[in-house]
Design a protein around this motif. Sequence first.
Motif, PDB file in Angstrom:
ATOM      1  N   PHE A 131       9.158  10.319   1.181  1.00 27.69           N
ATOM      2  CA  PHE A 131       8.049   9.937   1.821  1.00 27.69           C
ATOM      3  C   PHE A 131       7.783  10.432   3.513  1.00 27.69           C
ATOM      4  CE2 PHE A 131       4.479   6.630   2.741  1.00 27.69           C
ATOM      5  CZ  PHE A 131       3.178   7.772   1.746  1.00 27.69           C
ATOM      6  N   ASP A 132       8.777  11.445   3.890  1.00 27.91           N
ATOM      7  CA  ASP A 132       8.954  11.577   5.148  1.00 27.91           C
ATOM      8  C   ASP A 132       8.438  12.848   5.345  1.00 27.91           C
ATOM      9  OD1 ASP A 132      10.040  12.951   3.317  1.00 27.91           O
ATOM     10  OD2 ASP A 132      12.209  12.893   4.950  1.00 27.91           O
ATOM     11  N   ILE A 133       8.519  12.977   6.702  1.00 26.83           N
ATOM     12  CA  ILE A 133       7.504  14.250   7.386  1.00 26.83           C
ATOM     13  C   ILE A 133       8.864  15.350   7.831  1.00 26.83           C
ATOM     14  CG2 ILE A 133       6.917  13.356   9.108  1.00 26.83           C
ATOM     15  CD1 ILE A 133       4.039  14.983   9.332  1.00 26.83           C
ATOM     16  N   ALA A 134       8.904  16.335   8.137  1.00 26.72           N
ATOM     17  CA  ALA A 134      10.437  17.094   8.805  1.00 26.72           C
ATOM     18  C   ALA A 134       9.881  18.229   8.689  1.00 26.72           C
ATOM     19  CB  ALA A 134      11.463  16.841   7.588  1.00 26.72           C
ATOM     20  N   VAL A 135      10.808  18.439   9.369  1.00 27.78           N
ATOM     21  CA  VAL A 135      10.950  20.759   9.985  1.00 27.78           C
ATOM     22  C   VAL A 135      12.782  20.714   9.692  1.00 27.78           C
ATOM     23  CG1 VAL A 135      11.132  20.240  12.641  1.00 27.78           C
ATOM     24  CG2 VAL A 135      10.546  22.357  11.103  1.00 27.78           C
ATOM     25  N   SER A 162      18.489  19.259  10.510  1.00 30.02           N
ATOM     26  CA  SER A 162      16.897  18.988   9.569  1.00 30.02           C
ATOM     27  C   SER A 162      16.435  17.912  10.542  1.00 30.02           C
ATOM     28  CB  SER A 162      16.719  18.504   8.373  1.00 30.02           C
ATOM     29  OG  SER A 162      15.708  17.890   8.073  1.00 30.02           O
ATOM     30  N   PHE A 163      15.088  17.954  11.282  1.00 28.05           N
ATOM     31  CA  PHE A 163      14.233  16.281  12.142  1.00 28.05           C
ATOM     32  C   PHE A 163      13.292  15.939  11.124  1.00 28.05           C
ATOM     33  CE2 PHE A 163      16.451  20.274  13.970  1.00 28.05           C
ATOM     34  CZ  PHE A 163      17.203  19.570  14.581  1.00 28.05           C
ATOM     35  N   GLY A 164      13.030  14.564  11.414  1.00 27.74           N
ATOM     36  CA  GLY A 164      12.294  13.985  10.890  1.00 27.74           C
ATOM     37  C   GLY A 164      11.486  12.750  11.090  1.00 27.74           C
ATOM     38  N   PHE A 165      11.241  11.842  10.389  1.00 28.82           N
ATOM     39  CA  PHE A 165      10.108  10.839  10.749  1.00 28.82           C
ATOM     40  C   PHE A 165       9.977  10.213   8.593  1.00 28.82           C
ATOM     41  CE2 PHE A 165       7.261   7.609  10.519  1.00 28.82           C
ATOM     42  CZ  PHE A 165       6.731   6.542  11.316  1.00 28.82           C
ATOM     43  N   TRP A 166      10.330   8.836   8.884  1.00 26.53           N
ATOM     44  CA  TRP A 166       9.809   8.310   7.463  1.00 26.53           C
ATOM     45  C   TRP A 166       9.311   7.124   7.826  1.00 26.53           C
ATOM     46  CZ3 TRP A 166      15.495   7.774   8.919  1.00 26.53           C
ATOM     47  CH2 TRP A 166      16.300   6.574   8.364  1.00 26.53           C
ATOM     48  N   PHE A 167       8.964   5.936   7.162  1.00 28.30           N
ATOM     49  CA  PHE A 167       7.990   4.934   7.568  1.00 28.30           C
ATOM     50  C   PHE A 167       8.703   3.772   6.964  1.00 28.30           C
ATOM     51  CE2 PHE A 167       4.904   7.842   7.092  1.00 28.30           C
ATOM     52  CZ  PHE A 167       4.162   7.202   8.136  1.00 28.30           C
ATOM     53  N   THR A 170       0.563  -0.963   0.082  1.00 26.21           N
ATOM     54  CA  THR A 170       0.267  -0.652  -0.125  1.00 26.21           C
ATOM     55  C   THR A 170       0.708   1.280  -0.267  1.00 26.21           C
ATOM     56  OG1 THR A 170      -2.220  -0.851   1.236  1.00 26.21           O
ATOM     57  CG2 THR A 170      -1.716   1.295   1.203  1.00 26.21           C
ATOM     58  N   LYS A 171       1.605   1.424   0.547  1.00 23.49           N
ATOM     59  CA  LYS A 171       2.959   2.209   0.790  1.00 23.49           C
ATOM     60  C   LYS A 171       3.235   3.044  -0.845  1.00 23.49           C
ATOM     61  CE  LYS A 171       7.343   3.419   2.399  1.00 23.49           C
ATOM     62  NZ  LYS A 171       8.291   3.650   1.353  1.00 23.49           N
ATOM     63  N   GLU A 172       3.996   1.986  -1.515  1.00 22.47           N
ATOM     64  CA  GLU A 172       4.597   1.521  -2.503  1.00 22.47           C
ATOM     65  C   GLU A 172       3.052   2.524  -4.124  1.00 22.47           C
ATOM     66  OE1 GLU A 172       7.402   1.321  -3.235  1.00 22.47           O
ATOM     67  OE2 GLU A 172       7.626   0.826  -0.906  1.00 22.47           O
ATOM     68  N   THR A 173       1.796   2.308  -3.634  1.00 26.95           N
ATOM     69  CA  THR A 173       1.078   2.444  -4.513  1.00 26.95           C
ATOM     70  C   THR A 173       0.660   4.090  -3.937  1.00 26.95           C
ATOM     71  OG1 THR A 173      -0.473   0.425  -4.718  1.00 26.95           O
ATOM     72  CG2 THR A 173      -1.469   2.431  -5.294  1.00 26.95           C
ATOM     73  N   ILE A 174       0.425   4.446  -2.720  1.00 24.93           N
ATOM     74  CA  ILE A 174       0.447   5.187  -2.070  1.00 24.93           C
ATOM     75  C   ILE A 174       1.379   6.571  -2.015  1.00 24.93           C
ATOM     76  CG2 ILE A 174       0.047   7.103   0.107  1.00 24.93           C
ATOM     77  CD1 ILE A 174      -1.897   4.619   0.783  1.00 24.93           C
ATOM     78  N   HIS A 175       2.559   6.008  -2.514  1.00 30.62           N
ATOM     79  CA  HIS A 175       3.958   7.061  -2.485  1.00 30.62           C
ATOM     80  C   HIS A 175       3.333   7.113  -4.144  1.00 30.62           C
ATOM     81  CE1 HIS A 175       8.042   7.567  -2.578  1.00 30.62           C
ATOM     82  NE2 HIS A 175       7.553   8.638  -2.985  1.00 30.62           N
ATOM     83  N   ARG A 176       3.336   6.376  -4.671  1.00 30.85           N
ATOM     84  CA  ARG A 176       3.160   7.044  -6.147  1.00 30.85           C
ATOM     85  C   ARG A 176       1.794   8.402  -6.801  1.00 30.85           C
ATOM     86  NH1 ARG A 176       6.011   2.722  -5.487  1.00 30.85           N
ATOM     87  NH2 ARG A 176       8.047   2.772  -7.203  1.00 30.85           N
ATOM     88  N   PHE A 177       0.783   8.226  -5.979  1.00 30.74           N
ATOM     89  CA  PHE A 177      -0.277   8.909  -5.878  1.00 30.74           C
ATOM     90  C   PHE A 177       0.139   9.892  -5.685  1.00 30.74           C
ATOM     91  CE2 PHE A 177      -3.854   5.402  -5.146  1.00 30.74           C
ATOM     92  CZ  PHE A 177      -3.605   4.812  -6.125  1.00 30.74           C
ATOM     93  N   GLU A 178       0.118  10.564  -4.547  1.00 29.31           N
ATOM     94  CA  GLU A 178       1.151  10.850  -4.846  1.00 29.31           C
ATOM     95  C   GLU A 178       2.394  12.195  -4.735  1.00 29.31           C
ATOM     96  OE1 GLU A 178       2.499  11.213  -0.034  1.00 29.31           O
ATOM     97  OE2 GLU A 178       0.478  10.274   0.935  1.00 29.31           O
ATOM     98  N   GLN A 179       3.275  11.342  -5.817  1.00 28.06           N
ATOM     99  CA  GLN A 179       4.142  11.931  -6.332  1.00 28.06           C
ATOM    100  C   GLN A 179       3.291  12.355  -8.187  1.00 28.06           C
ATOM    101  OE1 GLN A 179       8.034  10.784  -8.052  1.00 28.06           O
ATOM    102  NE2 GLN A 179       8.514  10.020  -5.649  1.00 28.06           N
ATOM    103  N   ILE A 180       2.541  11.774  -8.329  1.00 26.15           N
ATOM    104  CA  ILE A 180       1.499  12.535  -9.231  1.00 26.15           C
ATOM    105  C   ILE A 180       0.597  13.650  -8.906  1.00 26.15           C
ATOM    106  CG2 ILE A 180      -0.753  12.486 -10.764  1.00 26.15           C
ATOM    107  CD1 ILE A 180       0.298   9.266 -10.632  1.00 26.15           C
TER     108      ILE A 180
END
Length: 312
Positions: free
Chosen positions: A180-184, A212-217, A15-25
């Motif tokens: 595909f990370d969230i960062a500040v 930089s600081f963040g989280f990825w899956f 699911t992650k691989e699919t959503i990642h590409r949806f979000e890139q579009i």
Amino acid sequence: MELFPNFPLQTWADTKETIHRFEQIVGKVRMHHSPRRNHWWNVPFHLTGTGITTRPMGIVDGNPVFTVDFDFVRHRLVASNLAGEEVSFPLQGHSVGSFYLRFQSALDSLGVDGSIDHASPFDLPDADRPFVDDHEHTVYVPEHANRYWQVLSQVNLVLEEFAAGFSGKTSPVHHFWHTFDIAVTRFSPHPVAQPREAGEVVREAYSREVVSFGFWFGDDNVPEPCFYAYAVPEPAGLAERPLTPSSAEWSAGGHGHLALLRYADARRASDPRATVLDFFESAYVAGAGLAGWDIDGLSCPGGITDPHEAGR
């Protein structure tokens, strides 16, 4: 719900691989149709109460004002314009190719030209394959998509809390469709002369000193979710500086060292939120201290710079 619920990468990798590409579009549309901001701040997604959003865009590119949202509660892609018109369709049941065509059709019905350059994945293994030809990535499990958004939302607020302690130049907390990370990111005013061969993305992202600081899956290199931090340029001796908690570590990579705190270790802590905040602070003190930043002068306890309020 539980802070930092269990969410191993292998549970939802497809699911992650699919959503990642949806979000890139959708992200490439955002990049093409929004005013450019320093360090690419115009490009990422932001969290909402039901998913993530591009925020409004348009006008500068001749389009009407429009917004695109991923709703991970109802599992729909929602596109709307300033006239109040809205088009939505289910996220489940699409390949990347059919999602791309349905998304373009939705924008067209709103009077939006959603054309993008290089309509193929960025920095993914199938980067040479146009989105429209991707019939491989089709898995979308609603429960996994919803859990992804829940974790993002929780990490978002922890990063917001951490960001409040710094009064210098700082990015928004944002979710990148590239990695595909969230960062500040915290910046010093010192410019960095990145070489031309570093590429446009790197030159803009790291044109100033940063921590930089963040989280990825998780990814192929670190196959589990982690909190992270790093400094660019990396000051000498960074990997010898202590991190909090003791389970955190410096990990060597191709471009320097990452401070890593495994999500599983944070979950096991008696106070996961405080553990993550302490981890980010220890990495900041290590990187900014070695780089010679004015840590005390840039400090902003409780998000307050007003001296009359700071002591109360």
